[in-house]
Design a protein around this motif. Structure first.
Motif, PDB file in Angstrom:
ATOM      1  N   GLY A 152     -35.758  22.708 -44.435  1.00 10.32           N
ATOM      2  CA  GLY A 152     -35.955  22.993 -43.022  1.00 10.32           C
ATOM      3  C   GLY A 152     -36.831  24.190 -42.712  1.00 10.32           C
ATOM      4  O   GLY A 152     -37.468  24.232 -41.662  1.00 10.32           O
ATOM      5  N   GLY A 153     -36.873  25.166 -43.628  1.00  7.27           N
ATOM      6  CA  GLY A 153     -37.693  26.333 -43.379  1.00  7.27           C
ATOM      7  C   GLY A 153     -39.182  26.053 -43.386  1.00  7.27           C
ATOM      8  O   GLY A 153     -39.974  26.857 -42.866  1.00  7.27           O
ATOM      9  N   ARG A 154     -39.579  24.921 -43.950  1.00  7.29           N
ATOM     10  CA  ARG A 154     -41.006  24.569 -43.988  1.00  7.29           C
ATOM     11  C   ARG A 154     -41.415  23.685 -42.814  1.00  7.29           C
ATOM     12  O   ARG A 154     -42.603  23.431 -42.625  1.00  7.29           O
ATOM     13  N   TRP A 155     -40.438  23.198 -42.049  1.00 10.59           N
ATOM     14  CA  TRP A 155     -40.765  22.325 -40.912  1.00 10.59           C
ATOM     15  C   TRP A 155     -41.474  23.125 -39.834  1.00 10.59           C
ATOM     16  O   TRP A 155     -41.137  24.276 -39.565  1.00 10.59           O
ATOM     17  N   ARG A 156     -42.475  22.518 -39.220  1.00 16.01           N
ATOM     18  CA  ARG A 156     -43.272  23.232 -38.225  1.00 16.01           C
ATOM     19  C   ARG A 156     -43.401  22.418 -36.936  1.00 16.01           C
ATOM     20  O   ARG A 156     -43.515  21.180 -36.969  1.00 16.01           O
ATOM     21  N   LEU A 157     -43.422  23.132 -35.831  1.00 15.68           N
ATOM     22  CA  LEU A 157     -43.815  22.545 -34.553  1.00 15.68           C
ATOM     23  C   LEU A 157     -45.304  22.206 -34.591  1.00 15.68           C
ATOM     24  O   LEU A 157     -46.033  22.665 -35.470  1.00 15.68           O
ATOM     25  N   ASN A 158     -45.726  21.446 -33.618  1.00 13.95           N
ATOM     26  CA  ASN A 158     -47.151  21.122 -33.499  1.00 13.95           C
ATOM     27  C   ASN A 158     -47.661  21.610 -32.144  1.00 13.95           C
ATOM     28  O   ASN A 158     -48.358  20.906 -31.430  1.00 13.95           O
ATOM     29  N   ALA A 159     -47.287  22.863 -31.796  1.00 12.84           N
ATOM     30  CA  ALA A 159     -47.624  23.406 -30.482  1.00 12.84           C
ATOM     31  C   ALA A 159     -48.931  24.183 -30.479  1.00 12.84           C
ATOM     32  O   ALA A 159     -49.430  24.529 -29.410  1.00 12.84           O
ATOM     33  N   LEU A 160     -49.486  24.466 -31.657  1.00 13.56           N
ATOM     34  CA  LEU A 160     -50.723  25.228 -31.758  1.00 13.56           C
ATOM     35  C   LEU A 160     -51.863  24.333 -32.242  1.00 13.56           C
ATOM     36  O   LEU A 160     -51.637  23.368 -32.979  1.00 13.56           O
ATOM     37  N   ALA A 161     -53.063  24.684 -31.840  1.00 10.40           N
ATOM     38  CA  ALA A 161     -54.245  23.980 -32.326  1.00 10.40           C
ATOM     39  C   ALA A 161     -54.466  24.325 -33.798  1.00 10.40           C
ATOM     40  O   ALA A 161     -54.053  25.387 -34.262  1.00 10.40           O
ATOM     41  N   PRO A 162     -55.099  23.424 -34.568  1.00 12.27           N
ATOM     42  CA  PRO A 162     -55.353  23.707 -35.985  1.00 12.27           C
ATOM     43  C   PRO A 162     -56.061  25.038 -36.212  1.00 12.27           C
ATOM     44  O   PRO A 162     -55.741  25.757 -37.162  1.00 12.27           O
TER      45      PRO A 162
END
Length: 354
Positions: A152-162
């Protein structure tokens, strides 16, 4: 309702998600260093984070790194409960430091507990003496985790641009100097316990608490994180941010395909945890989803990519009671913290231990 209560009830908006995403990538960065990539001034970032933190909507905490996960025994324990005592059993389990994550679930078990102990004997004692003896526990089934493909610590949101993610990731990596794992001392444990409660605790406060200089404390944290012993992660109340569904798939894949399937699945944006276990089902995949309907779409993609993979059981979490030691309410807010006791100096220090 006061103005403060109204502000806290606002939940998590798009700007908050951008801040959380940034802290997933750079958990202890200063607001000044995040201001440029996020195109917000440091005062606004600090004010918004204070609201999120004070209202228990988001927090930074510490998590075991790959070196620690390789040195302890982790398991997922399925628990069948007497219906009338389910809530009491869940409450009892939340107080146990080795019960790191607790999920009330649909499917073949009433509760799923992710546990960590020093060794197999300790896991056996934990299950037989601390779990199975709880009034109302009818049966337990334990699957030992043999390999973590992602956690779970590696899971990321996708709220930022690349491009924004790239700036933050590059900045974080620039300051990291890869260190050789040297074990976790008792002084390290004190720091890690404080970071479990608040991973953004100021360096001076950490240093004062353990009686060393801020510079020495910074070197200590840098050594622990860069060596893969621990990591920092930013968590948040997912039901209030549009991610209310946590699903689990119990899968079977031929042993020669297990490594490939695990590595590929761990890169899927929905995947929170992916790990191999001992049993008829040898691969477990857990997902963060916006709605239960997304589970069908994910499973279709899964079967298309791995025709030989069979899903034996699927379930949805009704209530995530505890996440990495943090006790949650039904909206995902943190209500208290019971720091996981998985820092094992004697085992991690051993050169021959894996």
């Amino acid at each position: 309702m006061s103005a403060l209560d109204a502000d806290n009830d606002r939940g998590i908006d798009e700007i908050d998600l951008r801040i959380i995403n940034a802290l997933q990538l750079a958990p202890r960065s200063t607001w000044l260093s995040l201001a440029g990539p996020l195109e917000l001034d440091a005062a606004t970032l600090a004010r918004r984070w204070n609201r999120l933190s004070e209202s228990s909507l988001a927090w930074v905490t510490v998590t075991p790194g790959p070196q620690v996960l390789a040195g302890i025994v982790t398991a997922i324990i399925e628990i069948d409960c007497s219906p009338a005592l389910l809530d009491a059993i869940s409450s009892h389990l939340t107080g146990l430091a080795h019960a790191v994550t607790i999920e009330a679930s649909t499917g073949r078990a009433d509760l799923l507990v992710t546990a960590g102990t020093a060794d197999l004997a300790s896991m056996s004692r934990f299950i037989s003496e601390e779990v199975a003896t709880i009034d109302g526990v009818l049966a337990t089934r334990t699957s030992i985790i043999t390999r973590w493909f992602t956690e779970g610590g590696r899971w990321r949101l996708n709220a930022l641009a690349p491009s924004e993610k790239g700036v933050l990731t590059t900045s974080e990596n620039r300051t990291a100097v890869r260190a050789r794992p040297t074990g976790i001392s008792e002084q390290d444990r004190k720091v890690l316990t404080m970071l479990a409660y608040d991973g953004r605790t100021p360096m001076k406060d950490l240093a004062d608490a353990i009686g060393i200089s801020p510079a020495a404390c910074k070197r200590q944290i840098d050594r622990l994180t860069s060596s893969g012993l621990v990591a920092l992660r930013c968590e948040f109340a997912r039901p209030l941010a549009g991610l209310p569904v946590l699903a689990t798939l119990w899968c079977h894949v031929e042993p020669e395909l297990l490594d490939t399937a695990g590595r590929v699945l761990s890169r899927a944006p929905e995947v929170r945890n992916c790990f191999a276990v001992v049993g008829a089902d040898n691969l477990v995949v857990q997902l963060w989803l916006h709605s239960p309907a997304e589970l069908d779409a994910f499973e279709i993609r899964l079967r298309q990519e791995f025709p030989g993979l069979h899903v034996g059981e699927r379930s949805i979490v009704l209530y995530l009671r505890k996440l990495l030691g943090h006790v949650l309410d039904q909206n995902g807010r943190r209500t208290s913290t019971i720091a996981p006791d998985v820092w094992l100096p004697s085992r991690i220090d051993s050169p021959g231990h894996r």
